[in-house]
Motif scaffolding. Structure first.
Motif, PDB file in Angstrom:
ATOM      1  N   PRO A   1     160.937 118.264  99.525  1.00 42.34           N
ATOM      2  CA  PRO A   1     162.332 119.006  99.423  1.00 42.34           C
ATOM      3  C   PRO A   1     163.287 118.095  98.865  1.00 42.34           C
ATOM      4  CG  PRO A   1     161.022 119.826 101.290  1.00 42.34           C
ATOM      5  CD  PRO A   1     160.381 118.622 100.849  1.00 42.34           C
ATOM      6  N   LEU A   2     163.324 116.911  99.355  1.00 39.88           N
ATOM      7  CA  LEU A   2     164.370 115.788  98.764  1.00 39.88           C
ATOM      8  C   LEU A   2     163.959 115.463  97.560  1.00 39.88           C
ATOM      9  CD1 LEU A   2     164.344 113.404 101.895  1.00 39.88           C
ATOM     10  CD2 LEU A   2     165.928 115.200 101.433  1.00 39.88           C
ATOM     11  N   LEU A   3     162.722 115.573  97.015  1.00 39.89           N
ATOM     12  CA  LEU A   3     162.542 114.914  95.635  1.00 39.89           C
ATOM     13  C   LEU A   3     162.829 116.249  94.784  1.00 39.89           C
ATOM     14  CD1 LEU A   3     159.181 113.073  95.982  1.00 39.89           C
ATOM     15  CD2 LEU A   3     161.684 112.320  96.315  1.00 39.89           C
ATOM     16  N   VAL A   4     162.717 117.360  95.034  1.00 40.15           N
ATOM     17  CA  VAL A   4     162.958 118.411  94.327  1.00 40.15           C
ATOM     18  C   VAL A   4     164.458 118.681  94.103  1.00 40.15           C
ATOM     19  CG1 VAL A   4     163.171 121.031  94.153  1.00 40.15           C
ATOM     20  CG2 VAL A   4     160.966 120.011  94.955  1.00 40.15           C
ATOM     21  N   LYS A   5     165.121 118.125  95.073  1.00 37.49           N
ATOM     22  CA  LYS A   5     166.759 117.965  94.646  1.00 37.49           C
ATOM     23  C   LYS A   5     167.185 116.825  93.964  1.00 37.49           C
ATOM     24  CE  LYS A   5     169.057 118.541  98.383  1.00 37.49           C
ATOM     25  NZ  LYS A   5     169.826 118.667  99.770  1.00 37.49           N
ATOM     26  N   ILE A   6     166.379 115.868  93.994  1.00 31.10           N
ATOM     27  CA  ILE A   6     166.480 114.734  92.886  1.00 31.10           C
ATOM     28  C   ILE A   6     166.335 115.220  91.692  1.00 31.10           C
ATOM     29  CG2 ILE A   6     165.852 112.573  92.017  1.00 31.10           C
ATOM     30  CD1 ILE A   6     165.538 111.728  95.108  1.00 31.10           C
ATOM     31  N   ARG A   7     165.254 115.890  91.520  1.00 35.04           N
ATOM     32  CA  ARG A   7     164.733 116.379  89.989  1.00 35.04           C
ATOM     33  C   ARG A   7     165.769 117.623  89.484  1.00 35.04           C
ATOM     34  NH1 ARG A   7     163.158 116.299  85.041  1.00 35.04           N
ATOM     35  NH2 ARG A   7     162.053 118.029  84.410  1.00 35.04           N
ATOM     36  N   ARG A   8     166.363 118.299  90.710  1.00 37.55           N
ATOM     37  CA  ARG A   8     167.417 119.434  90.171  1.00 37.55           C
ATOM     38  C   ARG A   8     168.556 118.744  89.617  1.00 37.55           C
ATOM     39  NH1 ARG A   8     167.993 121.943  94.653  1.00 37.55           N
ATOM     40  NH2 ARG A   8     165.886 123.110  94.220  1.00 37.55           N
ATOM     41  N   GLN A   9     169.084 117.540  90.350  1.00 36.75           N
ATOM     42  CA  GLN A   9     170.247 116.792  89.846  1.00 36.75           C
ATOM     43  C   GLN A   9     169.878 116.207  88.601  1.00 36.75           C
ATOM     44  OE1 GLN A   9     171.037 113.917  92.797  1.00 36.75           O
ATOM     45  NE2 GLN A   9     171.695 115.485  94.518  1.00 36.75           N
ATOM     46  N   GLU A  10     168.859 115.704  88.409  1.00 40.41           N
ATOM     47  CA  GLU A  10     168.549 114.940  87.059  1.00 40.41           C
ATOM     48  C   GLU A  10     168.732 115.905  85.958  1.00 40.41           C
ATOM     49  OE1 GLU A  10     165.053 112.213  85.200  1.00 40.41           O
ATOM     50  OE2 GLU A  10     164.542 113.920  86.536  1.00 40.41           O
ATOM     51  N   ARG A  11     167.982 117.488  86.185  1.00 37.82           N
ATOM     52  CA  ARG A  11     168.043 118.382  85.071  1.00 37.82           C
ATOM     53  C   ARG A  11     169.545 119.007  84.777  1.00 37.82           C
ATOM     54  NH1 ARG A  11     163.083 122.473  86.010  1.00 37.82           N
ATOM     55  NH2 ARG A  11     163.792 123.035  83.817  1.00 37.82           N
ATOM     56  N   GLU A  12     170.115 119.026  85.669  1.00 42.29           N
ATOM     57  CA  GLU A  12     171.748 119.658  85.713  1.00 42.29           C
ATOM     58  C   GLU A  12     172.629 118.589  85.293  1.00 42.29           C
ATOM     59  OE1 GLU A  12     172.423 121.202  89.256  1.00 42.29           O
ATOM     60  OE2 GLU A  12     170.892 122.909  89.145  1.00 42.29           O
ATOM     61  N   GLY A  13     172.413 117.410  85.520  1.00 43.52           N
ATOM     62  CA  GLY A  13     173.524 116.357  85.541  1.00 43.52           C
ATOM     63  C   GLY A  13     173.671 115.779  83.888  1.00 43.52           C
ATOM     64  N   VAL A  14     172.482 115.656  83.333  1.00 42.27           N
ATOM     65  CA  VAL A  14     172.397 115.116  82.016  1.00 42.27           C
ATOM     66  C   VAL A  14     171.821 116.029  81.051  1.00 42.27           C
ATOM     67  CG1 VAL A  14     171.508 113.208  80.612  1.00 42.27           C
ATOM     68  CG2 VAL A  14     172.207 113.151  83.222  1.00 42.27           C
ATOM     69  N   SER A  15     172.601 116.084  79.773  1.00 41.10           N
ATOM     70  CA  SER A  15     172.166 116.943  78.744  1.00 41.10           C
ATOM     71  C   SER A  15     171.447 115.804  77.749  1.00 41.10           C
ATOM     72  CB  SER A  15     173.334 117.535  77.984  1.00 41.10           C
ATOM     73  OG  SER A  15     174.152 116.813  77.641  1.00 41.10           O
ATOM     74  N   PRO A  16     170.722 116.055  76.777  1.00 38.67           N
ATOM     75  CA  PRO A  16     170.352 115.253  75.670  1.00 38.67           C
ATOM     76  C   PRO A  16     171.465 114.473  75.307  1.00 38.67           C
ATOM     77  CG  PRO A  16     169.063 117.239  75.454  1.00 38.67           C
ATOM     78  CD  PRO A  16     170.220 117.392  76.595  1.00 38.67           C
ATOM     79  N   GLU A  17     172.465 115.290  74.877  1.00 41.45           N
ATOM     80  CA  GLU A  17     173.514 114.364  74.215  1.00 41.45           C
ATOM     81  C   GLU A  17     174.404 113.227  75.095  1.00 41.45           C
ATOM     82  OE1 GLU A  17     172.682 118.085  72.436  1.00 41.45           O
ATOM     83  OE2 GLU A  17     173.438 117.702  74.442  1.00 41.45           O
ATOM     84  N   SER A  18     174.504 113.667  76.420  1.00 39.04           N
ATOM     85  CA  SER A  18     175.006 112.797  77.276  1.00 39.04           C
ATOM     86  C   SER A  18     173.919 111.687  77.814  1.00 39.04           C
ATOM     87  CB  SER A  18     175.464 113.666  78.621  1.00 39.04           C
ATOM     88  OG  SER A  18     174.342 114.197  79.118  1.00 39.04           O
ATOM     89  N   ALA A  19     172.846 111.920  77.943  1.00 39.17           N
ATOM     90  CA  ALA A  19     171.963 110.932  78.195  1.00 39.17           C
ATOM     91  C   ALA A  19     171.739 109.923  77.092  1.00 39.17           C
ATOM     92  CB  ALA A  19     170.353 111.632  78.336  1.00 39.17           C
ATOM     93  N   SER A  20     171.909 110.233  75.748  1.00 38.87           N
ATOM     94  CA  SER A  20     171.805 109.349  74.543  1.00 38.87           C
ATOM     95  C   SER A  20     173.112 108.580  74.590  1.00 38.87           C
ATOM     96  CB  SER A  20     171.744 110.176  73.340  1.00 38.87           C
ATOM     97  OG  SER A  20     171.775 109.300  72.162  1.00 38.87           O
ATOM     98  N   ALA A  21     174.209 109.299  74.726  1.00 44.00           N
ATOM     99  CA  ALA A  21     175.523 108.408  74.945  1.00 44.00           C
ATOM    100  C   ALA A  21     175.426 107.361  76.026  1.00 44.00           C
ATOM    101  CB  ALA A  21     176.813 109.445  75.120  1.00 44.00           C
ATOM    102  N   GLN A  22     174.857 107.756  77.276  1.00 37.81           N
ATOM    103  CA  GLN A  22     174.968 106.569  78.242  1.00 37.81           C
ATOM    104  C   GLN A  22     173.964 105.736  78.133  1.00 37.81           C
ATOM    105  OE1 GLN A  22     173.620 108.399  82.052  1.00 37.81           O
ATOM    106  NE2 GLN A  22     173.956 106.409  83.159  1.00 37.81           N
ATOM    107  N   ALA A  23     172.698 105.961  77.331  1.00 38.76           N
ATOM    108  CA  ALA A  23     171.892 105.064  77.023  1.00 38.76           C
ATOM    109  C   ALA A  23     172.451 103.969  76.023  1.00 38.76           C
ATOM    110  CB  ALA A  23     170.699 105.642  76.408  1.00 38.76           C
ATOM    111  N   GLN A  24     173.155 104.682  75.105  1.00 39.82           N
ATOM    112  CA  GLN A  24     173.972 103.582  74.189  1.00 39.82           C
ATOM    113  C   GLN A  24     175.200 102.551  74.856  1.00 39.82           C
ATOM    114  OE1 GLN A  24     173.133 103.707  71.098  1.00 39.82           O
ATOM    115  NE2 GLN A  24     174.227 101.770  70.701  1.00 39.82           N
ATOM    116  N   MET A  25     175.887 103.279  76.035  1.00 41.71           N
ATOM    117  CA  MET A  25     176.716 102.428  76.582  1.00 41.71           C
ATOM    118  C   MET A  25     176.221 101.394  77.532  1.00 41.71           C
ATOM    119  SD  MET A  25     179.693 105.174  77.878  1.00 41.71           S
ATOM    120  CE  MET A  25     178.410 106.322  78.995  1.00 41.71           C
TER     121      MET A  25
END
Length: 405
Positions: free
Chosen positions: A186-210
Motif C-alpha cells: 500500500p505504501l509503495l502504490v502511493k509512491i507509484r501514484r505520486q510518480e505518475r501524477e507528479g511528473v509529465s514527460p515534459e517536466s521530467a525532461s526539464a528537470q533532468a536537464q536542470m
C-alpha cells in the motif's frame, strides 16, 4: 521529480512514502540473512541429495550472484519505465521467490528460487535508491540514507532472531518471513501514484536537464563503484571469515559469530544515526576519512592479540566505521548522477556492493589459507588506512561534501 511533495517530507521518517522506501531497503539484508539459522537442519533434510552440503550453503550466496547480473539492467529499466512500478514488481517477485522455499519439493528447485530472489533484490534495491535521489535533496538525502543504514542494521537482528525461532520448529518455516514485504505494497502504490501524477514527460525532461551534472560523470561513477566494491569486499571478511578466526583462537564459532555480528550491527546502527549531523558539520570527505580510519583500527585490534574481548571491540569499530561510509557511497553516486540517469547509476552501485560480497570469499580465502589471518587482516586495515588518508586529503583540499538542505 516529486517537487511538490518535498516539503511534506520533514521529518522524513514520518512520511508514508519515506517509510515505504526505508523499509524496502531492509530487504537487502533479509535476502541473505533470513535462512542462515535453518541451514544445518535444511542440509540434514536433504542428506540424500548429492553435494547437499555445498548446495545448501550456496543458498545464501545465490541471490548476490543474480544481483550482479540483473542490477545494471534494472537501472536502465528504472530510467525508461519508471521507478515506482519497478519497485512494486520487485517486491512482489521478492515475496513469491523468497517464500517458495517453504513448499518447493527439492533442493535444486529451492536453489533456482534463490536465483530468482536475487533478480527481485536487484529490482527493488535499484528502484529504491533511485527514488531516494528523486524524493530527497541535500541534507534531507543524507538524513534519509543515514536512517536507511540504521534500519538495515537493526532489521538484520530482527530477521535473524525471528528466523531462528521459526527454524527451531521447521527448517522450511523461515522462508515464510519473505512474505512480510507484501505489507509494504500500500505504501509503495502511493509512491507509484505520486510518480505518475507528479511528473509529465515534459517536466521530467526539464528537470533532468536542470539536474544534469557537468563534467565526466561516468568516470566519477566508475570511481565510486570501484571504491564501493573494494570496501565491501574487505568488510565482508567479518561475516565470511570471523567464524574460522574464532576457531583458530580457540573460540566457539557458532555462538561467537552470532555475538560478534550482533555487536557489529548494533554498533553500526547506532553510529549511522550520526551520519547526517556529521556530514553537515564536517563534510562528506571528513566523514569518509573517519569511517575508513575506524575500520582500519577495528581490523588492527582484532589481530593484535588472540583475545575474545578484542574481537568484540574490533567488530564494534568495524561496524561503526562501515555505517559512516556506506550511506556516503549512495550520497556521492546520487550527487554526481544526472537526473535522468539515477536508475542506471543506482544499478551500478548496487552491482558493486554485491560484487564485493561475492568476490570477498573467492579472492581472500586463498590468501587466508596461504598466509593466515594476521597478514590478511592487517592488510585490510592498511587499505582502509590508505583510504582514510586519501579522504582526509580531499577534505583538506576543500572537495565539496557538505549537503545543503
Amino acid at each position: 521529480m516529486f517537487q511538490n511533495h518535498r516539503n511534506s517530507l520533514r521529518p522524513s521518517w514520518l512520511n508514508a512514502a519515506a517509510i515505504g522506501l526505508l523499509l524496502t531497503a531492509t530487504l537487502k539484508i533479509m535476502a541473505n540473512a533470513t535462512i542462515s539459522p535453518a541451514l544445518p537442519d535444511l542440509e540434514a533434510s536433504f542428506s540424500g541429495v548429492p553435494n547437499a552440503g555445498y548446495l545448501t550453503r550456496f543458498l545464501v550466496a545465490a541471490p548476490s550472484l543474480t544481483v550482479i547480473l540483473v542490477a545494471p539492467l534494472a537501472g536502465v529499466l528504472a530510467d525508461r519505465i519508471g521507478k515506482g512500478g519497478l519497485l512494486i514488481g520487485g517486491v512482489v517477485l521478492f515475496a513469491l521467490a523468497g517464500s517458495a522455499g517453504a513448499y518447493l519439493p527439492d533442493l535444486q528447485s529451492i536453489l533456482i528460487s534463490r536465483f530468482i530472489l536475487g533478480a527481485a533484490v536487484a529490482l527493488t534495491m535499484t528502484a529504491q535508491v533511485a527514488l531516494v535521489g528523486d524524493l530527497f535533496e541535500g541534507s534531507l538525502r543524507s538524513a534519509f540514507l543515514g536512517w536507511q543504514t540504521v534500519a538495515i542494521n537493526f532489521s538484520g537482528l530482527v530477521f535473524i532472531t525471528f528466523a531462528g525461532a521459526l527454524a527451531g520448529a521447521s527448517p522450511r518455516l523461515p522462508f515464510l518471513v519473505y512474505l512480510l514485504p507484501v505489507l509494504l505494497l500500500p505504501l509503495l502504490v502511493k509512491i507509484r501514484r505520486q510518480e505518475r501524477e507528479g511528473v509529465s514527460p515534459e517536466s521530467a525532461s526539464a528537470q533532468a536537464q536542470m539536474t544534469r551534472v557537468k563534467g565526466p560523470w561516468l568516470g566519477a561513477v566508475a570511481a565510486i563503484c570501484g571504491l564501493t566494491m573494494c570496501t565491501v569486499m574487505l568488510f565482508f571478511l567479518m561475516p565470511s571469515q570471523i567464524p574460522f578466526y574464532l576457531v583458530e583462537i580457540g573460540g566457539d564459532p557458532a555462538s561467537g559469530t552470532a555475538v560478534t555480528l550482533a555487536v557489529l550491527m548494533l554498533s553500526g546502527g547506532m553510529t549511522a544515526m550520526l551520519f547526517k549531523r556529521l556530514s553537515d558539520i564536517f563534510g562528506l570527505p571528513a566523514v569518509f576519512a573517519a569511517g575508513f580510519a575506524t575500520m582500519a583500527a577495528g581490523f588492527g585490534v582484532i589481530v593484535s592479540h588472540p583475545d575474545w574481548a578484542l574481537v568484540l571491540t574490533g567488530a564494534a569499530l568495524i561496524g561503526a566505521g562501515y555505517s559512516l561510509v556506506q550511506p556516503g557511497f549512495f550520497v556521492l553516486a546520487l550527487k554526481v548522477a544526472p537526473g535522468d540517469r539515477r536508475g542506471s547509476v543506482s544499478g551500478l552501485v548496487t552491482t558493486a556492493m554485491f560484487a564485493g560480497q561475492v568476490v570477498s570469499p573467492l579472492l581472500l580465502t586463498a590468501f587466508l589459507q596461504s598466509s593466515g589471518f594476521q597478514p590478511v587482516f592487517w592488510g585490510a586495515g592498511g587499505v582502509f588506512a590508505a583510504f582514510a588518508i586519501g579522504a582526509m586529503a580531499a577534505a583538506f583540499l576543500g572537495v565539496p561534501g557538505k549537503a545543503k538542505a
